[in-house]
Design a protein around this motif. Structure first.
Motif, PDB file in Angstrom:
ATOM      1  N   THR A  13       0.349  -1.395  -0.386  1.00 42.15           N
ATOM      2  CA  THR A  13      -0.239   0.220   0.054  1.00 42.15           C
ATOM      3  C   THR A  13       0.932   1.227   0.080  1.00 42.15           C
ATOM      4  N   ARG A  14       2.313   1.186   0.786  1.00 42.08           N
ATOM      5  CA  ARG A  14       2.887   2.511   1.159  1.00 42.08           C
ATOM      6  C   ARG A  14       3.466   2.354  -0.597  1.00 42.08           C
ATOM      7  N   GLN A  15       3.643   0.994  -1.282  1.00 47.04           N
ATOM      8  CA  GLN A  15       4.497   1.890  -2.419  1.00 47.04           C
ATOM      9  C   GLN A  15       3.346   1.963  -3.548  1.00 47.04           C
ATOM     10  N   ARG A  16       2.385   1.915  -3.467  1.00 41.96           N
ATOM     11  CA  ARG A  16       1.017   2.161  -3.881  1.00 41.96           C
ATOM     12  C   ARG A  16       1.134   4.028  -4.114  1.00 41.96           C
ATOM     13  N   LEU A  17       1.139   4.312  -2.518  1.00 39.75           N
ATOM     14  CA  LEU A  17       0.704   5.641  -2.265  1.00 39.75           C
ATOM     15  C   LEU A  17       2.029   6.766  -2.563  1.00 39.75           C
ATOM     16  N   TYR A  18       3.435   5.812  -2.656  1.00 40.79           N
ATOM     17  CA  TYR A  18       5.032   6.324  -3.768  1.00 40.79           C
ATOM     18  C   TYR A  18       4.138   7.090  -4.359  1.00 40.79           C
ATOM     19  N   GLU A  19       3.987   6.158  -5.083  1.00 35.15           N
ATOM     20  CA  GLU A  19       3.674   5.968  -6.932  1.00 35.15           C
ATOM     21  C   GLU A  19       2.957   6.883  -7.737  1.00 35.15           C
ATOM     22  N   ALA A  20       1.592   7.064  -6.595  1.00 37.74           N
ATOM     23  CA  ALA A  20       1.103   7.888  -6.928  1.00 37.74           C
ATOM     24  C   ALA A  20       1.279   9.161  -7.234  1.00 37.74           C
ATOM     25  N   ALA A  21       1.844   9.348  -5.788  1.00 44.78           N
ATOM     26  CA  ALA A  21       2.381  10.630  -4.812  1.00 44.78           C
ATOM     27  C   ALA A  21       3.264  11.759  -6.209  1.00 44.78           C
ATOM     28  N   VAL A  22       4.280   9.870  -6.360  1.00 38.53           N
ATOM     29  CA  VAL A  22       5.717  10.838  -7.640  1.00 38.53           C
ATOM     30  C   VAL A  22       5.205  11.260  -8.748  1.00 38.53           C
ATOM     31  N   GLU A  23       4.109  10.511  -9.278  1.00 38.85           N
ATOM     32  CA  GLU A  23       3.519  10.618 -10.335  1.00 38.85           C
ATOM     33  C   GLU A  23       3.276  11.876 -10.511  1.00 38.85           C
ATOM     34  N   LEU A  24       1.650  12.553  -9.429  1.00 37.19           N
ATOM     35  CA  LEU A  24       0.827  13.447  -9.556  1.00 37.19           C
ATOM     36  C   LEU A  24       1.938  14.695  -9.049  1.00 37.19           C
ATOM     37  N   ILE A  25       2.244  14.786  -7.979  1.00 39.51           N
ATOM     38  CA  ILE A  25       3.949  15.261  -7.871  1.00 39.51           C
ATOM     39  C   ILE A  25       4.828  16.360  -9.397  1.00 39.51           C
ATOM     40  N   ALA A  26       4.754  14.786  -9.765  1.00 37.97           N
ATOM     41  CA  ALA A  26       5.772  15.353 -10.923  1.00 37.97           C
ATOM     42  C   ALA A  26       4.763  15.847 -12.364  1.00 37.97           C
ATOM     43  N   GLU A  27       3.515  15.497 -12.486  1.00 36.60           N
ATOM     44  CA  GLU A  27       2.572  16.134 -13.014  1.00 36.60           C
ATOM     45  C   GLU A  27       2.044  17.588 -13.254  1.00 36.60           C
ATOM     46  N   GLN A  28       1.832  17.711 -11.958  1.00 44.85           N
ATOM     47  CA  GLN A  28       1.715  19.118 -11.442  1.00 44.85           C
ATOM     48  C   GLN A  28       1.835  19.787 -10.169  1.00 44.85           C
ATOM     49  N   GLY A  29       3.004  18.988 -10.164  1.00 43.27           N
ATOM     50  CA  GLY A  29       3.387  20.168  -8.080  1.00 43.27           C
ATOM     51  C   GLY A  29       3.009  19.509  -7.214  1.00 43.27           C
ATOM     52  N   PHE A  30       4.053  19.937  -5.945  1.00 42.32           N
ATOM     53  CA  PHE A  30       3.218  19.428  -4.694  1.00 42.32           C
ATOM     54  C   PHE A  30       2.790  20.066  -4.057  1.00 42.32           C
ATOM     55  N   ASN A  31       1.751  21.889  -4.480  1.00 37.88           N
ATOM     56  CA  ASN A  31       0.879  22.153  -3.886  1.00 37.88           C
ATOM     57  C   ASN A  31      -0.164  21.894  -4.588  1.00 37.88           C
ATOM     58  N   GLU A  32      -0.656  21.707  -5.559  1.00 38.52           N
ATOM     59  CA  GLU A  32      -1.507  21.503  -6.292  1.00 38.52           C
ATOM     60  C   GLU A  32      -2.174  20.256  -6.400  1.00 38.52           C
ATOM     61  N   THR A  33      -1.287  18.978  -5.902  1.00 33.38           N
ATOM     62  CA  THR A  33      -1.635  17.701  -5.758  1.00 33.38           C
ATOM     63  C   THR A  33      -2.619  17.697  -4.465  1.00 33.38           C
ATOM     64  N   THR A  34      -3.646  17.140  -3.851  1.00 31.62           N
ATOM     65  CA  THR A  34      -4.124  16.978  -2.675  1.00 31.62           C
ATOM     66  C   THR A  34      -3.927  15.174  -2.707  1.00 31.62           C
ATOM     67  N   VAL A  35      -4.271  15.235  -1.120  1.00 32.84           N
ATOM     68  CA  VAL A  35      -4.711  13.802  -0.628  1.00 32.84           C
ATOM     69  C   VAL A  35      -5.369  12.909  -1.229  1.00 32.84           C
ATOM     70  N   ASP A  36      -6.886  13.584  -1.827  1.00 28.08           N
ATOM     71  CA  ASP A  36      -7.922  13.177  -2.642  1.00 28.08           C
ATOM     72  C   ASP A  36      -7.039  12.544  -3.413  1.00 28.08           C
ATOM     73  N   ASP A  37      -6.474  13.421  -4.176  1.00 26.87           N
ATOM     74  CA  ASP A  37      -5.527  12.820  -5.610  1.00 26.87           C
ATOM     75  C   ASP A  37      -5.114  11.741  -5.692  1.00 26.87           C
ATOM     76  N   ILE A  38      -3.907  11.453  -4.518  1.00 25.74           N
ATOM     77  CA  ILE A  38      -2.811  10.546  -3.933  1.00 25.74           C
ATOM     78  C   ILE A  38      -3.742   9.050  -3.711  1.00 25.74           C
ATOM     79  N   ALA A  39      -5.114   9.566  -3.185  1.00 25.45           N
ATOM     80  CA  ALA A  39      -5.727   8.374  -2.550  1.00 25.45           C
ATOM     81  C   ALA A  39      -6.030   7.119  -3.729  1.00 25.45           C
ATOM     82  N   LEU A  40      -6.832   8.505  -5.061  1.00 28.60           N
ATOM     83  CA  LEU A  40      -8.292   8.285  -5.935  1.00 28.60           C
ATOM     84  C   LEU A  40      -6.719   7.566  -7.259  1.00 28.60           C
ATOM     85  N   ARG A  41      -5.406   8.157  -7.357  1.00 27.18           N
ATOM     86  CA  ARG A  41      -4.308   7.894  -8.230  1.00 27.18           C
ATOM     87  C   ARG A  41      -3.804   5.905  -7.651  1.00 27.18           C
ATOM     88  N   ALA A  42      -3.719   6.096  -6.211  1.00 27.46           N
ATOM     89  CA  ALA A  42      -3.882   4.715  -5.489  1.00 27.46           C
ATOM     90  C   ALA A  42      -4.511   3.941  -5.640  1.00 27.46           C
TER      91      ALA A  42
END
Length: 196
Positions: A13-42
């Motif tokens: 689960t943690r690995q999926r969360l890492y991967e989702a967060a990395v992709e989203l933050i790389a795509e749209q930046g840290f500030n624009e990435t929400t916890v909801d986005d990360i949960a949805l992607r993971a």
């Protein structure tokens, strides 16, 4: 045995969360990435994110630790038992291969590495030191053995190798992804040898 299964599931689960967060933050930046986005992607519930990490910032810190930790391990494995010049070549290859595998993380690292006044800046500096530390040990061994010039500034040379590898790899994957890794490795080593 059940505990092993539970730990493994948590790690997955943690690995999926890492991967989702990395992709989203790389795509749209840290500030624009929400916890909801990360949960949805993971593909997990929002509560799962908070169960594993106290906050989005905590997740990001752990993400940096995880990613740079993997890179540092790759560096250590790559240089094990090699003489200094071969070890430097192995470090270049290991960094290019790592970034090819974790391109989003590398882009994230490039964009965040030199930002200031971020709460994870201290974590990033520490992790950068770990990765560059492996390179520095290799370069220092080369200086000590006479394989590399005695007047080489080990600290600057190590930071330069790390930085060049990071930027060259991201540039390669974004602009020339069809180019073979061996070709990029040779070109980078030729530049390192010639620029003086």
């Amino acid at each position: 045995m059940a505990m092993d299964g539970r730990s493994r599931r948590r790690e997955d689960t943690r690995q999926r969360l890492y991967e989702a967060a990395v992709e989203l933050i790389a795509e749209q930046g840290f500030n624009e990435t929400t916890v909801d986005d990360i949960a949805l992607r993971a593909n997990v519930a929002k509560g799962t994110v908070y169960y594993n990490f106290k906050s989005k910032s905590d997740l990001f810190k752990e993400l940096l630790r995880h990613g740079v930790g993997l890179l540092t391990e790759e560096f250590r494995r790559a240089v094990a038992g090699l003489p200094p010049r071969e070890a430097v070549r192995a470090l270049v290859r290991a960094q290019l291969a790592y970034i090819q595998r974790y391109q989003a993380f590398a882009q994230l690292l490039v964009s965040e590495m030199w930002r200031t006044n971020r709460e994870w800046q201290q974590t990033l500096a520490l992790l950068r030191e770990q990765a560059i530390g492996v390179i520095a040990e290799t370069v220092q061994a080369g200086v000590d053995s006479g394989d590399l010039p005695a007047d080489l500034d080990v600290r600057v040379a190590s930071a330069a190798l790390f930085g060049v590898g990071l930027v060259v790899a991201v540039d390669w994957l974004v602009f020339q992804p069809e180019r073979p890794i061996g070709d990029v490795e040779e070109a980078m080593l030729a530049i390192v040898r010639r620029v003086a």
